[in-house]
Write an enzyme that holds these catalytic residues in place. Structure first.
Site, PDB file in Angstrom:
ATOM      1  CG  ASP A 273      30.168  35.300  40.296  1.00  0.00           C
ATOM      2  OD1 ASP A 273      30.891  36.037  39.582  1.00  0.00           O
ATOM      3  OD2 ASP A 273      30.528  34.162  40.649  1.00  0.00           O
ATOM      4  CD1 TRP A 274      31.923  40.404  35.693  1.00  0.00           C
ATOM      5  CD2 TRP A 274      31.725  40.175  37.901  1.00  0.00           C
ATOM      6  NE1 TRP A 274      32.547  41.476  36.288  1.00  0.00           N
ATOM      7  CE2 TRP A 274      32.437  41.369  37.637  1.00  0.00           C
ATOM      8  CE3 TRP A 274      31.456  39.856  39.231  1.00  0.00           C
ATOM      9  CZ2 TRP A 274      32.899  42.218  38.640  1.00  0.00           C
ATOM     10  CZ3 TRP A 274      31.917  40.706  40.241  1.00  0.00           C
ATOM     11  CH2 TRP A 274      32.620  41.864  39.946  1.00  0.00           C
TER      12      TRP A 274
END
Ligand code: BGC
Length: 739
Positions: A273-274
């Site tokens: 995920d970012w």
């Protein structure tokens, strides 16, 4: 009576379904991917391999430096032209091509209803079509990686991202997310199942550790992912922000290597995920790609990786393995052959998909005295509140889609973790317009609902009052309670007191409390119904569409019934003003533990275990016709199956969702399958459901096996988890199953 031609939604088709659905050429493509990936890898330099392992956010690349044609979305990984490896252009997400913060100015996309609405359809074929449609728009906008589908289980109705997900049951969620992924990937692009794993709430999403024993995980959240991966074959898995058992999900060897690869045989790549990466060593634990690397503290998979390859603390073989997995996903999905030059989109055709999804995703919760459908002879309708004159509400955060026609109302979120990137916005067909068109002979007026007294007066003067009630939900925040936003509970109570013919249409991202319920004869859960939601609501209110949605989550009567009456972390001091943890950046907020007393018994299973009666049960939903269940034939053995007849005993055509649950000795009820027959008045259909044996098992962590114990089990054919209709007992044979 028509016998069922095939069992479409039964759990038994989990294993078979994916094999059958996979066309020969697709299978050949997947087999060949392995060889192609090996061959390409052998020609790559170290620099090129590393290039596949980390990505940036196009927003951070100055426009002049962007590669020609690079679309501005969530992420970009440069391609390698000399080897024909395409760039990876990633966009969010599961409800359409999202455009957070208007990155592509003025751009719009077809907005599907929210995940909970899609799940309310209980219709994998429809969800697959939705996936195909949004994937086709992604390709037409130049993307070849779509960060769809989210399948974290709904454990608490206050969690902010539930609206993006597919409900509280691992079978329902797993089957549907598999369908969505298959649909997205049918466009020759990669889909990403997410957020792996147990990122089931937003508070502390970057700092909290979920503590759960392995058996409970395997039987709940992990099972949803397992089924989704088996059925959908996603090219990619996105690991989540949170820790699991004290270790960040994106460097969690148990999740990323033992479970995902050793046990499930996943061949694609894991992307972070970012802002969810915390070390280069994550590579050794099973993470393959660092996404949006500028959101992490360091460029772990590029700048930080290189010296470690030189000093040997990270072996080059780890880079090879990760790069090969990325290549495998590209080849297995034919991404290298997918044209991503911008194409025209047929928005009106795609809007029909959004409309059908909204029709099937709307749940008629209550209909006392048959108030709905509204008679054609109704003379005056007052529509109240919810900005129903402007559009329908959507959920906030990375999944938010600017619908065709744009937003007609946008409210900034003043403070809190979501303020930097999320917004409260309304768009799509305004329900008021749709109702005016549908009830052409009636006078349809609008009152904004800000003044309950004025609204009540208008309601009194009309034949029928329809209140649109909203509760906003967004990524990065959870909700403090189950109440509708602002003073809407009081508004509904005032309107219902003034006019007993009051209908409430809920636009929410979660289950909500309904303190006014006894006074309100008809309630529709429309969720965030997407850009054609207004049309679907009008069709259902008028009876043009017979509602067939069923709840994919339990509506509790109050928070005291929940496993965690206080949402974990919600009693901690709020993160400081400059804590950007909300969007996945490094967090300064203190770490804390999240425990789930329900373990694997999320949702209805918890209510069953505790003998609690919810406000509305999982699986509940009414129709304008009625259905009878009869002639149950149940079989035991290595698995259990149920065959029964569904008859439409009413006067309208309608689709029903008969559900089959099994209760093992000492355990809570578990959904093992369902079907969705569409029946004419008087018509009957035989439905057959066979259980995936994993749903009859307990996971034994010491033996690393699913264990089915011999003994008598109860099988029920039910209208919902709270309304069994037919029951039988059968004997189950003992067996163990590989994880
Ligand atoms: C979200 C992901 C999303 C990513 C890229 C993150 O904040 O958790 O679901 O795909 O951003 O936008």
């Amino acid at each position: 009576m028509k016998p069922a031609a095939r069992v479409i939604y039964s759990a038994a088709t989990i294993a078979l379904g994916c094999a059958e659905a996979k066309a020969e050429p697709e299978r050949a493509q997947r087999d060949a991917a392995e060889v192609r990936a090996e061959r390409t890898l052998a020609q790559m330099t170290q620099e090129e391999k590393i290039q596949l392992l980390h990505g940036t956010m196009p927003l951070f690349i100055p426009a002049a430096k962007r590669a020609p044609g690079m679309p501005v979305g969530a992420g970009v990984i440069a391609g390698i032209e000399r080897l024909g490896i395409p760039p990876q252009y990633a966009t969010d997400a599961s409800l359409g091509v999202s455009n957070i913060m208007d990155m592509r100015k003025g751009d719009v996309a077809t907005a599907l209803p929210s995940g909970l609405s899609l799940a309310s359809s209980w219709n994998p074929a429809l969800v697959r079509e939705g996936g195909r449609m949004i994937g086709s728009e992604a390709v037409a906008k130049g993307f070849n990686v779509m960060l769809a589908g989210g399948v974290n289980l709904v454990r608490d109705p206050r969690a902010g991202r539930n609206f993006e997900y597919l409900g509280e049951d691992p079978l329902l969620g797993g089957v549907l997310v598999g369908a969505q992924i298959a649909g997205v990937q049918s466009n020759g692009i990669i889909a990403t199942i997410k957020h792996f794993a147990l990122n089931d709430q937003e508070i502390g999403r970057s700092s909290a550790s979920v503590e759960m024993d392995e058996a409970a995980m395997r039987e709940s959240d992990l099972l949803a992912f397992q089924i989704g991966i088996e059925r959908g074959n996603p090219g990619s898995v996105m690991c989540s922000y949170n820790k699991v058992g004290g270790t960040y999900a994106c460097e969690n060897r148990f999740l990323l290597t033992d479970v995902l690869r050793r046990d499930w045989g996943f061949k694609g790549y894991v992307m972070s995920d970012w802002g969810a990466v915390h070390s280069t060593e994550a590579l050794l634990a099973g993470l393959d790609q660092q996404s949006g690397e500028m959101l992490d503290r360091k460029r772990w998979f590029s700048t930080e990786l290189k010296p470690k390859l030189v000093d040997g603390s990270i072996p080059m073989s780890a880079v090879d393995t990760a790069a090969k997995r990325v290549l495998w996903a590209i080849y297995a999905n034919g991404v290298d052959r997918t044209e991503i030059t911008p194409k025209t989109i047929d928005y009106s055709r795609n809007g029909e998909v959004a409309l059908q999804a909204a029709r099937e995703g709307t749940v008629l919760l209550r209909n006392e005295g048959g108030l709905l459908p509204l008679a054609g002879s109704v003379r005056s309708i007052v529509v109240i509140g919810g900005k129903a004159d402007l559009g329908v509400l959507s959920g906030g955060g990375s999944s938010q889609v600017v619908p065709v026609g744009g937003f007609r109302a946008v409210e900034k979120i003043e403070s809190g973790p979501a303020a930097t990137f999320a917004r409260r916005a309304w768009g799509g067909t305004p329900p008021l317009d749709a109702l005016r068109q549908t009830f052409g002979n009636a006078q349809v007026t609008f009152v904004d609902g800000n003044d309950p007294t004025a609204a009540a007066a208008a309601a009194k003067a009309a034949d029928v009052a329809v209140v649109f009630a909203t509760k906003f939900a967004t990524e990065a925040e959870d909700q403090p309670d189950l109440s509708l936003d602002g003073q809407q509970d009081a508004l509904i109570a005032a309107v219902a007191s003034a006019n007993p013919r009051t209908v409430v249409v809920l636009e929410t991202g979660n289950a909500v409390a309904m303190p006014w319920l006894a006074k309100v004869p008809a309630v529709l859960a429309a969720w965030y119904p997407g850009q054609r939601g207004g049309d679907a609501i009008a069709e259902i209110l008028s009876g043009k569409t017979n509602p067939s949605g069923r709840l994919p989550v339990t509506f509790p009567a109050g928070v005291d019934q929940l496993p965690n009456p206080v949402l974990p972390g919600s009693d901690l001091p709020p993160p400081s003003k400059d804590d950007k943890a909300s969007y996945g950046l490094q967090t300064n907020s203190p770490p804390f533990s999240i425990t789930y007393p329900e373990g694997s018994d999320a949702g209805y299973r918890w209510f069953d275990r505790k003998g609690e009666k919810p406000l509305f049960a999982f699986g509940h939903g009414l129709s304008y016709t009625s259905f009878r269940y009869s002639a149950l034939k149940a079989k035991g053995g290595r698995t259990v199956s149920a065959s029964f007849t569904v008859t439409n005993t009413g006067t309208r055509k309608g689709a029903d969702v008969p559900q089959v649950y099994v209760t093992l000795p000492g355990k809570a009820r578990r959904l093992i399958g369902w079907d969705k027959p569409l029946l004419m008045p008087g018509e009957s259909r035989i439905v057959t459901i066979e259980a995936d044996p994993r749903l009859l098992a307990s996971f034994d962590a010491a033996r690393q096996r699913w264990v089915v114990t011999s003994g008598k089990v109860r099988i029920e054919v039910a209208r919902s988890a709270g309304e069994p209709v037919l029951a039988a007992r059968v004997s189950l044979a003992a067996q163990t199953i590989k994880p």
